[in-house]
Structure formats: C-alpha cells, structure tokens
Design an enzyme around this catalytic site. Structure first.
Site, mmCIF file in Angstrom:
data_model
loop_
_atom_site.group_PDB
_atom_site.id
_atom_site.type_symbol
_atom_site.label_atom_id
_atom_site.label_comp_id
_atom_site.label_asym_id
_atom_site.label_seq_id
_atom_site.Cartn_x
_atom_site.Cartn_y
_atom_site.Cartn_z
ATOM 1 N N LYS A 114 0.838 -1.194 0.000
ATOM 2 C CA LYS A 114 0.000 0.000 0.000
ATOM 3 C C LYS A 114 0.871 1.242 0.000
ATOM 4 C CE LYS A 114 -3.852 0.205 2.472
ATOM 5 N NZ LYS A 114 -4.890 -0.136 1.498
ATOM 6 N N ILE A 432 -10.744 -16.969 -0.253
ATOM 7 C CA ILE A 432 -11.032 -15.696 0.409
ATOM 8 C C ILE A 432 -12.402 -15.142 0.004
ATOM 9 C CG2 ILE A 432 -10.092 -13.381 0.893
ATOM 10 C CD1 ILE A 432 -8.416 -15.752 1.929
ATOM 11 N N SER A 434 -14.025 -14.332 -3.494
ATOM 12 C CA SER A 434 -14.402 -14.165 -4.895
ATOM 13 C C SER A 434 -13.741 -15.219 -5.766
ATOM 14 C CB SER A 434 -14.027 -12.766 -5.381
ATOM 15 O OG SER A 434 -12.649 -12.550 -5.279
ATOM 16 N N GLU A 485 -19.080 -14.592 -5.073
ATOM 17 C CA GLU A 485 -19.230 -13.124 -5.211
ATOM 18 C C GLU A 485 -19.477 -12.637 -6.642
ATOM 19 O OE1 GLU A 485 -16.275 -10.838 -2.978
ATOM 20 O OE2 GLU A 485 -16.016 -12.486 -1.556
ATOM 21 N N CYS A 517 -8.672 -0.860 -11.302
ATOM 22 C CA CYS A 517 -9.273 0.381 -10.805
ATOM 23 C C CYS A 517 -10.459 0.079 -9.907
ATOM 24 C CB CYS A 517 -9.767 1.218 -11.982
ATOM 25 S SG CYS A 517 -8.464 1.634 -13.125
ATOM 26 N N TRP A 562 -12.610 2.694 1.756
ATOM 27 C CA TRP A 562 -12.611 2.596 0.290
ATOM 28 C C TRP A 562 -13.791 3.343 -0.342
ATOM 29 C CZ3 TRP A 562 -10.691 -3.186 -0.351
ATOM 30 C CH2 TRP A 562 -9.320 -3.205 -0.090
ATOM 31 N N HIS A 643 -10.646 -10.948 6.883
ATOM 32 C CA HIS A 643 -9.543 -11.023 5.922
ATOM 33 C C HIS A 643 -8.936 -9.633 5.748
ATOM 34 C CE1 HIS A 643 -7.317 -11.531 2.213
ATOM 35 N NE2 HIS A 643 -7.988 -10.521 1.710
ATOM 36 N N HIS A 696 -2.149 -12.148 -6.963
ATOM 37 C CA HIS A 696 -2.109 -10.987 -7.846
ATOM 38 C C HIS A 696 -1.234 -11.218 -9.063
ATOM 39 C CE1 HIS A 696 -3.822 -9.281 -4.179
ATOM 40 N NE2 HIS A 696 -4.498 -8.546 -5.037
ATOM 41 N N CYS A 728 -5.611 -13.798 -1.158
ATOM 42 C CA CYS A 728 -6.681 -12.810 -1.339
ATOM 43 C C CYS A 728 -7.717 -13.431 -2.280
ATOM 44 C CB CYS A 728 -6.094 -11.509 -1.897
ATOM 45 S SG CYS A 728 -7.248 -10.118 -1.877
#
Ligand code: 39S
Ligand code: ZN
Length: 760
Positions: A114, A432, A434, A485, A517, A562, A643, A696, A728
């Site tokens: 981050k 996690i 999705s 999800e 995004c 967020w 999470h 990722h 994730c």
C-alpha cells in the site's frame, strides 16, 4: 499567485490505458500501439491542464504500471532474475510488476504494498549487493521533451531519493546508507539531464517525511541529496511532501538548498502551526497544498482564501497546490449522467479541481473576493447540504452500550464449541471469497445495468455461476466453501449501492494498482440498511452443499476507507453507522443457517495515522470497536472470519487480535511471510491463514512451493490454528490458473496432513 498540481491520474478518462495494457498482456496489440495510447493520454491531459491556466504542469507522473517501479528501472534497480530472461525493456518491466511464466522462464512478481494511507499500491523495488545503481533509463527525459514539443513547459516529477531509499527492499547486506552515495549520484545525473533539456523546476516527492523522522533519517536525507544539490545549476528543486505534516524536520529542511517546499494543509494537522512557527527564508517558495487531492468534495473557498491571506501577510511567497497527487480522485464529473446536479454541485474530481485552482487564483488577486459570483456560489454549498441526516440512525447509535462491543463467550470457549460443530480436518482449506470475474460475469452485469436483461435473468445467471462454483470447489476438495461473489462489481461499491446514505458513480474510476481500478462510492449522508443484501445469495449457495458455506461481507472500516468519506461528521460516526448496518446483515445470515461468516477488513490499516503517536487516539480506538460491534451478537458456534490484504501488520498485530475474530486470513505470501515472527512473539490468539500463494500474479504455484510456504508457517504457528488458503480473493484471475492453483493447494494440504500423522 501561481497554481500547481503534484500529479494527475493516468489510466485515461475512460480507462483507455487499462484496456490497452490488458490487451497488450494478451498479445492482442503491439508495444507500439500501447505506447501510442500512453502518448495520447499524456497529450490530452497536458493540453487540458494548460488550457485551464495551470502554471506548474507535471510530467513523468504518467506510468504504465507504477512510479516506484519506474524509478527502479530508471536507476537500474532490476534484480538479476528479470534480466536473465532476455525480455524487451517493457516486458522486463511488466515481469517485475506481475511475474512471468512461459517459454522464457518462471519469475515471481516483486512485492506490492500500500502506498502510504491510500488504496493505491506500489511495487517494492529490490536491491541486491551487486546491483549497480546508475542512471540507465530515459522516461522522465522523453516525457519532458514530448510535452515541450507540444509547446508545454512541464515540471518533471520524480519520487525523491529519500523516500525511494526508505521503501526499497534490501536483499543482501547493503542498507540504505550504503547505497545512498550511488543513488544520490544517479539522481544528480537525472537532474543535470533535465536541466540541460530546459526544465526550470524539478519536483522531488518525499512523502516519507510525514512519518516520525529521526536524526538518522535526516542525516540519510542530507547524504543522498548532497550530490543532487551539487548538480543544481539552471533548474530549481521543489521538495514535495504529502499525506501529513512534517513537523519533525520542517526547520531543518528550510536550511537545505531547495528552492521550493511543498506541504500538505489537508492531512497535515500541524502544517499551519509548523509553517507559522518560524520565519520563512526569502529565497524559497512555499507550495501550499490547500486543495484536497484525495477526496471529492468541493474546496471551501472562504477557508482557503483565509489561509492564503495569512501566508501572504507573513510574507511567504506562495504557489497554490493540491495536497497530494490527483491520482487518488477520478478524472471528471462530465461522464456522470445519473447523479443529480444538486449532488454534483458538491463534488470536484481532477478536472474540476483544475477549475477550482483557476477560480481561487483569480479570487486571491482581489482585495474583496466575497462579492464575486464564484465565491458566493461556493460558500452557499456549505450551508445547503440536503438529505444527509437520518434521525433513526442517530437515535440507534446513541443507545449502543459497552457490552455491544464484546462477543460472548471468550475466544477459547467459542473455539471449543466450533471445533465440535464443524469437525473440520487439520489445516482446513478455503478461499477468500471471490472467484474469477470472467468476461461473462461482467457482461451480465452490464446487460442488467443497461436494462437488456431482467432482474430474473440476472439472478438466474448468477445462480448458475454459484452452482458451477460450488461444484468446482467440491471437486477440488476444499473444506469451507464460498459462493464466489459473482453478483458484486466490487466488495465496497456493491455494499455502497445497497445501503442508504451512499451515492455511486458511473465512470469515476481510480487506479488501485497496475491496470486495476475501483469506483469508490460516496458517503453522502447517514447510513442504514434498506433490506437484507447478501442473504438470498448465501442461502442459495448453502442449499447446494453439505460443506459449511462462508457468508461474505465487507466490514465497516473497509467500507469507509474505500469510499469517499463525508467531511461534515467524524469518520468514527460514519463507521459506527455502517457497522450497525452490517451487524444486521450478520445476524440475518446467522438466522438463515449460515454458520461461518467472513467480514472482510481488507483496508483496516488504510487510515492508520502515519505517526505512531496518533495511532490509538485517532484511529484504532474506534476502528477496532467498530468491527467488534458488527459481530458481537452472534452465537458461540457461529464462526467469524476476517480477511486483510496488503499491509504490514507486525506493528499493530495486537490490535488485530483485539478484533476478536475466530479466524483471520491475510496477504503475506508476496512479502515472504514476514509476519509470522510477530504472530509467534505476540501469542496471537486468532486462528490464521497467512496465504500460501500470491493471487495478484497469473503464475500457478507448484505443490512443492506451497508446501514450503506451509512448513515456514508451521515453524511459527501451532498446527491446530493454521488454515490453508490463497492470500486474497480470486476475482482478478482466470479460471484455468485458478483451478490449477487451488488443486495444488489442496494437494499440498493433504500431503502436509499426512506428514503430521506420520510424525505422531
Ligand atoms: N475497492 C477495492 N479496493 C481494493 C481491492 C478491492 O477488491 N476493492 N482489492 C485490493 C487490490 N485492488 C483491486 C482493485 C480493483 C480490482 C478490480 O478487479 N477492478 C476491476 C473493476 C471491478 C468492477 O467494478 N467492475 C465492474 C465494471 C466492469 C466493467 O468494466 N464493465 C465494462 C463493460 C464490461 C463488459 O461488457 O464486459 C464497462 O462498464 O465499460 C463490474 O464488474 O460490474 C478492474 O479494474 O477491472 C482488483 C483489486 C486493494 N484495494
Ligand atoms: Zn484481500
């Protein structure tokens, strides 16, 4: 008075860069075509900024992925393994960002973290002992010349050497002090080059300075800047800080030969005090960050003009600036066709902030601006906010008691109940939440949004997806299942759309990392729940399987962090309102037979103050209770998961344990599981799934690789507390790599269970 911005978004008003880059990844367009898209985006925004009357127009704020990564490449901080593969320069760059698996080899992505207190993520560059730091790249120079060829003089922007040194990861024995001389020399060469091309001002971003700064830090800064000051000739240097104040080092920085110093009046609580506490040198300019670069509310002109006046009265030469780069806000309100003007009047995205700068510039030149239409219209906005108070919400909040923040019974007793109730194997496997948001999933949502599909068609589509997803998870052999999800565009935007008090946008995208995004919803008023949100999806999914199905919610702190938050009530109050709404959802899930509920707090750390002294009083003292308020009403045998992703937790590990969840999963795999030691040292009570592989990156981890990660975990975490999961959600991944990765994960868990049995 002149005006400036620190940086501009770069994905394109309609995410043109995102789409082009993703096509390039799939080899659907060439590098030349991708470069052309980049050039076109840069040209458009430079011309727009110029036309708005902006005086300091940034260049080199563009990036194909991330500015930290750009800086690493500029100065040859490229680990050997990426050089070995023999890629083109651009492919090397993307391999560092995303990993690479193919004919030319198999390399992991660099870590991603981050960026300070934002939802932007940067790539963490690495130095090895034999890394030869020197100026080998050209990006800032070509971009400067590109703008110059359009007749636009720009202010090149570089991440400053101090911040770069502080954020680097040191793989060998060399530390920041050891590489400061060569890094300083490389920056000096870049500064020289920019001056020779005609740059008059060069901006060096040093956000790291808003942390607690020690004497050693200051010495490091002076050392790394020494060669840069020596290289300064025709150009002026702007030291730009943001995301807070620089109370510890302001006076020291004023002594250094910078020509401008940029400070943040929005997030810097002590900035005014600091600036007015000492005389300002005659030979410098203050870049005053008075327009919020992070939030989307209109600037309050009366307040801004008052501060400008005070600065001028103190004889301080001022350039009016944004508080940070506009990277963190969307491009423009122009594409928002559904938001009523009575709301839109209150917002300023990047383009509208350019207008605000221009208006403030002309107002500040007047002896009495208060009679001007622009001033009057602006001041009126702050007295006529409509429908933002909901008395029922305020009433409910006023009645919560201390006991509402504590779940009963205590952890150990609950853990025993749950063990009996679920009978899960050792090292339970799960995901996690999705599953891949494949093209059909997004197309379905688009069709529903455009009215091409009925609600029934959309529901049936998602139900089919859920059924397929459950079948896949059962085939793979996972223990605790999820519904996938598919109905969510995003874990926060989705809840924003279903809660009262939120507004949402159509095209207001903000970059989160690389090509990804988000469209943060706007908290307009008091928040409450209209009706059950996730219950129908979760109960449908549970009806299809014997395995426990995890209900999936986003927690209040993450929803707040967020979203674009209100500025008329405290963050704490907004968060507690959201917490009560999500609490209702938790209790409804439980009532409807969902026995495991995950409440994601992915962004828990986001608004943690950058200075330690502010951590508890200003943030953790309400953020942790907000989470506890959400789940304190459930039965002992209901298992609460949470999470978190992408952050360093070691220093707040105790606060995380205080959230009092039963199980927590997090991202640790991409940072080499650095968190494990602190779990051990702090006798972390919550059961944990530190994430056995990095989602990722499109790479598929091997069984061996996963087992190695699990063994590392077992050295620090008791076996009965360890969960096995990816780090994730899987929404950004493709289906093929997801199945392959999860198959390896389940296989690894089985082999580790056998090893444990054999040991007994
Ligand atoms: N808010 C938030 N922050 C976060 C995360 C997160 O999940 N959410 N995760 C961490 C990492 N950050 C991430 C940020 C974004 C994405 C992500 O996948 N974003 C998607 C957009 C997701 C989305 O909202 N999609 C919409 C819109 C889809 C879309 O683009 N539709 C097209 C049409 C598409 C079609 O017809 O097929 C259009 O409207 O033009 C939807 O699914 O409905 C993207 O950039 O691609 C992932 C991780 C940290 N921060
Ligand atoms: Zn996550």
């Amino acid at each position: 008075m002149q005006t400036s911005i620190i940086g501009y978004p770069r994905v394109g008003t309609l995410r043109e860069l995102k789409f082009a880059t993703e096509k390039f990844f799939k080899q659907e367009i060439s590098e030349t075509q991708l470069q052309e898209t980049g050039r076109e985006i840069r040209r458009r925004q430079w011309q727009l900024q110029k036309a708005s009357g902006l005086d300091f127009i940034p260049s080199n704020d563009f990036s194909f992925y991330d500015l930290m990564l750009d800086t690493a490449v500029l100065f040859n901080c490229i680990p050997k393994e990426y050089k070995k593969a023999g890629f083109t320069a651009l492919d090397t760059y993307f391999a560092m960002a995303r990993g690479y698996q193919g004919e030319k080899g198999d390399v992991k992505a660099l870590a991603m973290k981050k960026w300070f207190n934002t939802n932007y993520h940067y790539i963490v560059p690495e130095v090895e002992d034999d890394t030869e730091i020197s100026l080998t790249g050209t990006k800032p120079f070509t971009e400067y010349q590109e703008a110059a060829a359009l007749g636009i003089q720009t202010k090149p922007v570089l991440i400053g050497p101090f911040t770069f040194l502080k954020l680097l990861r040191y793989k060998g024995r060399k530390n920041a002090a050891a590489i400061a001389p060569s890094l300083g020399a490389a920056y000096a060469a870049a500064v020289q080059k920019l001056q020779s091309l005609g740059a008059t001002w060069i901006q060096l971003d040093e956000p790291y300075l808003v942390h607690d700064i020690t004497g050693d830090d200051l010495q490091l800064l002076k050392n790394v800047y020494a060669p840069i000051f020596a290289a300064k000739s025709t150009g002026k240097l702007l030291l730009q800080t943001y995301f807070g104040d620089i109370r510890d080092c302001y006076k020291d920085l004023l002594q250094l030969p910078f020509d401008g110093i940029g400070v943040d009046f929005i997030e810097g609580k002590e900035t005014q005090h600091t600036v007015f506490s000492c005389a300002f040198p005659k030979d410098k300019v203050l870049f005053a960050g008075l327009l919020n670069g992070k939030n989307i509310w209109r600037n309050h002109y009366p307040k801004t003009l008052e501060i400008l006046q005070k600065l001028q009265a103190a004889g301080i030469p001022v350039v009016l600036n944004t508080s940070c780069s506009l990277l963190h806000v969307p491009y423009t309100l122009q594409h928002e066709t559904k938001l009523d003007d009575s709301y839109k009047a209150h917002f300023a995205f990047a383009e509208e902030k350019l207008t605000e700068l221009a208006e403030l510039k002309s107002l500040s030149a007047l002896s009495d601006p208060t009679k001007e239409p622009a001033y009057i219209a602006n001041a009126a906005l702050f007295t006529n906010r409509h429908d933002c108070v909901n008395e029922a919400v305020r009433q409910r909040l006023s009645t919560i008691r201390d006991s509402d923040f504590t779940r009963q019974p205590a952890f150990a007793e609950r853990a025993a109940c749950q063990k009996k109730a679920f009978r899960l194997p050792l090292f339970p496997t799960t995901t996690i939440g999705s599953f891949p948001q494949t093209a059909d999933v997004k197309a379905a949502r688009t069709a529903r949004r455009k009215g091409e599909w009925t609600e029934r068609e959309y529901i049936d589509f998602n139900r089919k997806k859920i059924a397929d997803c459950l079948r896949l998870q059962e085939e793979l052999g996972l223990d605790v299942l999820v519904h996938g999800e598919f109905e969510r565009n995003d874990m926060v935007e989705y809840f924003g759309e279903h809660l009262k008090g939120f507004l949402f946008t159509e095209k207001a995208w903000v970059q989160s990392y690389g090509t990804r995004c988000v469209k943060p919803p706007i908290i307009w008023g008091d928040v409450s729940r209209r009706q059950a949100i996730t219950v129908p999806w979760s109960t449908y999914a549970q009806s299809l399987t014997e395995h426990p199905l995890k209900g999936m919610l986003t927690g209040p702190v993450t929803i707040l962090n967020w979203s674009f938050p209100r500025e008329d009530i405290s963050l704490k109050e907004s968060t507690y309102q959201i917490a009560l709404a999500i609490r209702d959802e938790v209790l409804d899930l439980e009532k409807n037979g969902i026995r495991i509920i995950q409440i994601d707090e992915a962004a828990l750390r986001e608004k943690l103050p950058l200075r330690k002294s502010d951590w508890f009083r200003e943030y953790l003292d309400w953020a942790i209770p907000a989470f506890r308020l959400v789940h304190s009403g459930v039965r002992p045998e209901t298992q609460i998961h949470t999470h978190m992703c992408y952050s360093e937790f070691t220093d707040i590990i105790h606060a995380i344990d205080q959230m009092d969840a039963d199980v927590i999963t997090f991202e640790a795999s991409r940072s080499d599981l650095q968190i494990l030691d602190s779990l051990l040292e702090n006798k972390f009570q919550t059961a944990v799934g530190p994430g056995v592989y990095d989602i990722h990156s499109p790479r598929v981890p091997s069984v061996e690789e996963i087992k190695t990660a699990v063994h590392k975990m077992l050295a620090k975490i008791p076996a009965e507390k360890l969960w096995i999961n990816p780090d994730c959600g899987l929404k950004t991944r493709g289906l093929a790599e997801t199945s392959a990765s999860l198959k390896n994960m389940v296989q690894a868990a089985r082999e580790i269970r056998r090893e444990q049995d054999a040991e007994k």
